[in-house]
Scaffold this active site. Structure first.
Site, mmCIF file in Angstrom:
data_model
loop_
_atom_site.group_PDB
_atom_site.id
_atom_site.type_symbol
_atom_site.label_atom_id
_atom_site.label_comp_id
_atom_site.label_asym_id
_atom_site.label_seq_id
_atom_site.Cartn_x
_atom_site.Cartn_y
_atom_site.Cartn_z
ATOM 1 N N SER A 18 96.607 50.448 16.483
ATOM 2 C CA SER A 18 97.797 50.604 17.345
ATOM 3 C C SER A 18 98.022 52.073 17.717
ATOM 4 O O SER A 18 98.991 52.690 17.283
ATOM 5 C CB SER A 18 99.041 49.986 16.709
ATOM 6 O OG SER A 18 99.165 50.261 15.336
ATOM 7 N N GLY B 279 96.941 53.723 12.100
ATOM 8 C CA GLY B 279 96.116 54.859 11.685
ATOM 9 C C GLY B 279 94.722 54.726 12.264
ATOM 10 O O GLY B 279 94.351 53.657 12.784
ATOM 11 N N LEU B 280 93.951 55.780 12.141
ATOM 12 C CA LEU B 280 92.592 55.797 12.679
ATOM 13 C C LEU B 280 91.726 54.728 12.010
ATOM 14 O O LEU B 280 92.056 54.246 10.917
ATOM 15 C CB LEU B 280 91.947 57.169 12.404
ATOM 16 C CG LEU B 280 92.576 58.376 13.106
ATOM 17 C CD1 LEU B 280 91.913 59.666 12.603
ATOM 18 C CD2 LEU B 280 92.459 58.262 14.619
ATOM 19 N N SER B 281 90.630 54.376 12.664
ATOM 20 C CA SER B 281 89.673 53.466 12.056
ATOM 21 C C SER B 281 89.158 54.097 10.757
ATOM 22 O O SER B 281 88.844 55.287 10.736
ATOM 23 C CB SER B 281 88.508 53.238 13.032
ATOM 24 O OG SER B 281 87.565 52.386 12.447
ATOM 25 N N SER C 153 90.912 54.740 8.152
ATOM 26 C CA SER C 153 91.919 55.530 7.426
ATOM 27 C C SER C 153 92.348 54.775 6.156
ATOM 28 O O SER C 153 92.883 55.388 5.229
ATOM 29 C CB SER C 153 93.128 55.807 8.324
ATOM 30 O OG SER C 153 93.739 54.603 8.732
ATOM 31 N N GLY C 154 92.130 53.453 6.126
ATOM 32 C CA GLY C 154 92.441 52.698 4.906
ATOM 33 C C GLY C 154 93.427 51.556 5.105
ATOM 34 O O GLY C 154 93.883 50.959 4.130
ATOM 35 N N LYS C 155 93.738 51.227 6.326
ATOM 36 C CA LYS C 155 94.763 50.206 6.622
ATOM 37 C C LYS C 155 94.435 48.855 5.972
ATOM 38 O O LYS C 155 95.263 48.299 5.244
ATOM 39 C CB LYS C 155 94.905 50.004 8.150
ATOM 40 C CG LYS C 155 95.352 51.239 8.911
ATOM 41 C CD LYS C 155 95.456 50.979 10.403
ATOM 42 C CE LYS C 155 94.131 50.639 11.082
ATOM 43 N NZ LYS C 155 93.097 51.684 10.991
ATOM 44 N N SER C 156 93.230 48.323 6.257
ATOM 45 C CA SER C 156 92.891 46.990 5.731
ATOM 46 C C SER C 156 92.860 46.985 4.212
ATOM 47 O O SER C 156 93.367 46.043 3.581
ATOM 48 C CB SER C 156 91.511 46.557 6.233
ATOM 49 O OG SER C 156 91.535 46.438 7.617
#
Ligand code: ADP
Length: 380
Positions: free
Chosen positions: A293, A219-221, A223-226
């Site tokens: 990614s 997902g975009l920077s 977006s909440g991944k971490s």
């Protein structure tokens, strides 16, 4: 290896019924005195009779053979090579740059395999034939590189002049991206064997009472991944599961500290992460990766390393406007000030996942609920 074109015979097996074969001749001439070698399966058969039909050769051989259609057939005294690591000279024809680490289809004498340029040695300047260092290749450029193939192919080096030295790189099995010639096999290909280990992934994961999984967040920077990945890892720990979170920062500070943010470096970044994760799964772990990614091809490449059902692609979605508003690391601000380039969503693209196993809209649900959804999927 065939030394010169005149003496070598190469053909492709079109059909087989018992001891009757139909061959498409690629190079040279088969004679009734020949013994035929089926190169992939290493079987040999004496020729009993030969005749030409419709541009092909119909051959009766001494006894029935069990071989694959498409197998390369040669004279038994002129054995071609068979490896999965080669050095090649390649003319790049696609408008899209060639990037090392990206997966392409390679077709050589009808054999179709996946191929990756593992080392771009140099490109050749057209006018001067000078060797120039490069990390990507543009339309019309010629380069020398090492290729790693998904399985062994039968081929001859270009010095033989045989058609089995020529190949195409394609996108899937249609669009031609490049034309190439095999210079030689890489010796390490035949010297390195994967040791058969008595202890395997199944044994290690049984010890941990868990099924190894690859949870691939994209997902975009911002977006909440971490944020979500951290909660997932904590929840797994509480459940007594052994997980490991590979995060953009921990990887870029160590393993990938030599890589930047150009397209070529992003591809290599993802390749190393995917290979590292694969080893961790082999150790029996549940791995969570948290990387933008951005390219579909690299996510597909990553997926291809894992077994069916192991790879769980999770699209952590939020609009660019919302990500910019959140901006927890102040990166979007830097982009707006012109202090950061190659930034995903601005001057570097993000390919939206087409078929992720899970899609989470972080504008609609909170991070805690998002993590719970991933855990529920794992439980299923
Ligand atoms: P990424 O790893 O995708 O770059 P981060 O997790 O570092 O993103 O940052 C996301 C920011 O957005 C954090 O400050 C987080 O608190 C905030 N945020 C707001 N809503 C959500 C949500 N639903 N899920 C995850 N993060 C959220």
């Amino acid at each position: 290896m065939a030394k010169d074109k005149s003496s070598a015979f190469r053909a492709r097996l079109l059909s087989v019924a018992g001891n009757s074969l139909t061959l498409e001749v690629l190079d040279g001439k088969v004679s009734s005195a020949d013994e035929l070698l089926f190169c992939s399966s290493s079987q040999t058969r004496k020729v009993l009779s030969l005749r030409e039909y419709d541009g092909h050769i119909l051959a009766e051989v001494s006894s029935a053979v069990e071989v694959q259609i498409g197998e390369i057939v040669a004279g038994a005294t002129q054995r071609p090579e068979c490896v999965d690591q080669i050095e090649a000279e390649i003319l790049w024809l696609s408008a899209q740059d060639m990037l090392p680490g990206r997966s392409y289809s390679l077709v050589c004498a009808g054999q179709l395999v996946d191929a990756t340029v593992t080392k771009l040695k140099y490109k050749v300047e057209e006018a001067s034939a000078k060797h120039i260092a490069a990390n990507s290749i543009a339309h019309g450029e010629t380069f020398i590189g090492n290729l790693s193939l998904s399985r062994k192919i039968v081929f001859d080096p270009i010095s033989t002049g045989l058609k089995t030295s020529q190949f195409e790189l394609r996108n899937g099995d249609t669009e031609v991206l490049a034309k190439g010639e095999i210079r030689h096999s890489l010796r390490r290909a035949s010297n390195v064997y994967w040791q058969t280990l008595a202890i395997d992934k199944a044994a290690r994961s049984k010890l941990k009472h868990q099924t190894p999984k690859m949870i691939w967040l994209t997902g975009l920077s911002a977006s909440g991944k971490s944020t979500i990945a951290n909660i997932v890892e904590k929840k797994l720990l509480v459940m007594g599961r052994h997980a490991y979170l590979l995060d953009g920062d921990n990887v870029r500070h160590g393993l990938n500290k030599d890589l930047g943010f150009t397209a070529a470096d992003r591809v290599e970044n993802i390749r190393r992460i995917a290979e590292t994760s694969k080893l961790m799964l082999d150790a029996g772990l549940i791995v969570i990766t948290s990387f933008i990614s951005p390219f579909r091809d690299e996510r597909r490449m990553a997926r291809s390393l894992f077994e069916e059902g192991e790879f769980i692609e999770v699209h952590i979605d939020a609009s660019l406007a919302v990500c910019e508003e959140r901006d927890p690391k102040g990166l979007y601000k830097k982009v707006r000030q012109g202090a950061l380039s190659n930034f995903t969503g601005f001057d570097s693209p993000y390919d939206i996942p087409e078929n992720p196993e899970i899609k989470i809209d972080t504008e609609a649900i909170c991070a805690e609920d998002a993590a719970a959804r991933i855990i529920d999927y794992l439980k299923e």
